[in-house]
Design an enzyme around this catalytic site. Structure first.
Site, PDB file in Angstrom:
ATOM      1  NE  ARG A 120      91.033  74.640   3.761  1.00 41.73           N
ATOM      2  CZ  ARG A 120      90.321  75.865   4.061  1.00 41.73           C
ATOM      3  NH1 ARG A 120      89.454  76.113   3.218  1.00 41.73           N
ATOM      4  NH2 ARG A 120      91.006  76.472   4.868  1.00 41.73           N
ATOM      5  CD  GLN A 125      87.074  67.168   5.450  1.00 42.08           C
ATOM      6  OE1 GLN A 125      86.793  65.999   5.943  1.00 42.08           O
ATOM      7  NE2 GLN A 125      86.344  67.660   4.378  1.00 42.08           N
ATOM      8  CG  ASP A 128      92.371  72.688   6.341  1.00 38.87           C
ATOM      9  OD1 ASP A 128      93.067  73.641   6.569  1.00 38.87           O
ATOM     10  OD2 ASP A 128      91.452  72.740   5.682  1.00 38.87           O
ATOM     11  CB  SER A 131      89.662  73.641   8.424  1.00 42.00           C
ATOM     12  OG  SER A 131      89.522  73.941   7.135  1.00 42.00           O
ATOM     13  CE1 TYR A 226      91.567  78.532   1.305  1.00 37.22           C
ATOM     14  CE2 TYR A 226      92.165  77.052  -0.101  1.00 37.22           C
ATOM     15  CZ  TYR A 226      92.325  77.684   1.157  1.00 37.22           C
ATOM     16  OH  TYR A 226      92.941  77.179   2.106  1.00 37.22           O
TER      17      TYR A 226
END
Length: 374
Positions: A120, A125, A128, A131, A226
């Site tokens: 993360r 990004q 991911d 997500s 997280y």
């Protein structure tokens, strides 16, 4: 080099790559094989893949001849055994929750990447998948709740009188939670949101929701965004606060999960029994233990007039856009390891290393190594 796109098992409507992604792979001097009918559930026919330049193959040929195998769900170990010895397997393997699969891969000296392990970080990004799929799940959870709730989400001024807006409580303000907040607000609900991470407060407020604050949460900057496990004292105060808000809520959507661990219990049985009849709970963490004490994975149960939906793979309920997002994540990752049509595994790259379960009989990701040593 042959890249094989696998058909997902029964019940999984997504496909790891749509035909539009195939064109990009071909531009990298690779050959693309697609298992027959792999894209049917996502409304991508074999002929569409062929028009994009892919070759349609049966599963046996795909497994035995592909240099890179791409999928979403894990496949059985007997099928893993039919892969080329040097093949690289990509999927959302839930490696932290599947120690037996991880052990098999290491013992048989396979190379596997588990996409939920993508770090993360800002640089990662665009790769991911968690997500991306959380975006879908957060949106669909709100629509599901709106369909089950026996009243309107928005406020209405009618000739028959005023209708007050539904009150929605979102537990967990990660990607899924923030998407749920935004979707519920667009439908006109009054939204409240809780998260142990103070960094989430500003995002919650920016979306027009009210932040439910419980002081004293422990945070870890090294947790990659997280949530982390909390003290017993904080957990009890958290449950009491959620209980108070739940009694006023029409809808609760829970999204809180901790990688590699059971989902935190946020909604106790006493809380469910104190809620208004007709209320709805959508538990997005049901598959990892559940945020609600009474939720069951992939089932809807009713307690005192409160419906509790234990959601499993909600992203598969929107297979076209979910597959499109998944494929884009894969393309961005594969750029790191495909150079001039050949495989180039650079484990000095933190994203490549962090996502790799194992290679040549050795665990690679630090999170997998920690799980092995636990």
């Amino acid at each position: 080099m042959i890249i094989g796109i696998l058909k997902e098992p029964q019940g999984e409507a997504r496909v790891s790559m749509l035909p539009e992604a195939v064109k990009t792979l071909l531009s990298w001097n690779t050959e693309v094989w697609v298992e027959s009918t792999a894209g049917d559930s996502a409304y991508a026919s074999d002929s569409t893949y062929e028009s994009a330049g892919a070759k349609i193959k049966n599963r046996q040929d795909l497994l035995s001849q592909s240099d890179i195998l791409i999928g979403i769900q894990a496949i059985p170990t007997d099928e893993i055994g039919t892969m080329k010895a040097e093949a690289v397997w990509f999927g959302q393997l839930n490696a932290l929750y599947s120690p037996e699969l991880t052990k098999y891969l290491i013992e048989h000296k396979r190379t596997a990447f588990s996409m939920e392990l993508v770090p993360r970080t800002t640089r990662a990004q665009s790769m991911d998948v968690l997500s991306s799929m959380a975006t879908v799940s957060g949106y669909k959870a709100v629509l599901m709740a709106a369909g089950l709730l026996p009243r309107f989400f928005p406020m209405f001024m009618t000739a028959a009188g005023s209708i007050t807006p539904a009150r929605v409580l979102i537990l967990g303000a990660g990607v899924a939670g923030l998407q749920a907040i935004a979707s519920a607000r667009r439908l006109g609900a009054s939204v409240f949101a809780f998260d142990v991470r103070q960094a989430a407060k500003e995002e919650v407020l920016s979306l027009g929701a009210k932040f439910v604050d419980v002081e004293g949460a422990k945070e870890d900057k090294g947790a990659g965004g997280y949530a982390v496990e909390q003290s017993e004292d904080f957990l009890q105060r958290q449950k009491d606060t959620i209980h108070e808000h739940a009694m006023k809520a029409d809808v609760i959507i829970t999204t809180a999960q901790i990688p590699g661990r059971k989902a935190p219990l946020l909604v106790e049985e006493r809380t469910v029994k104190s809620m208004k009849p007709g209320s709805v709970i959508i538990d997005l963490a049901a598959s990892s233990g559940g945020n609600c004490a009474l939720s069951q994975p992939d089932q809807t149960v009713e307690v005192n007039g409160v419906r509790i939906v234990g959601v499993g793979n909600l992203a598969a309920e929107m297979p076209q856009d979910a597959s499109k997002m998944y494929g884009k994540n894969y393309l961005n990752f594969l750029k790191l390891i495909i150079k001039d049509g050949a495989l180039d595994l650079n484990f000095d790259d933190d994203i490549v290393k962090g996502t790799c379960v194992c290679h040549a009989g050795e665990p690679i990701s630090e999170r997998i190594i920690q799980m092995q040593n636990a």
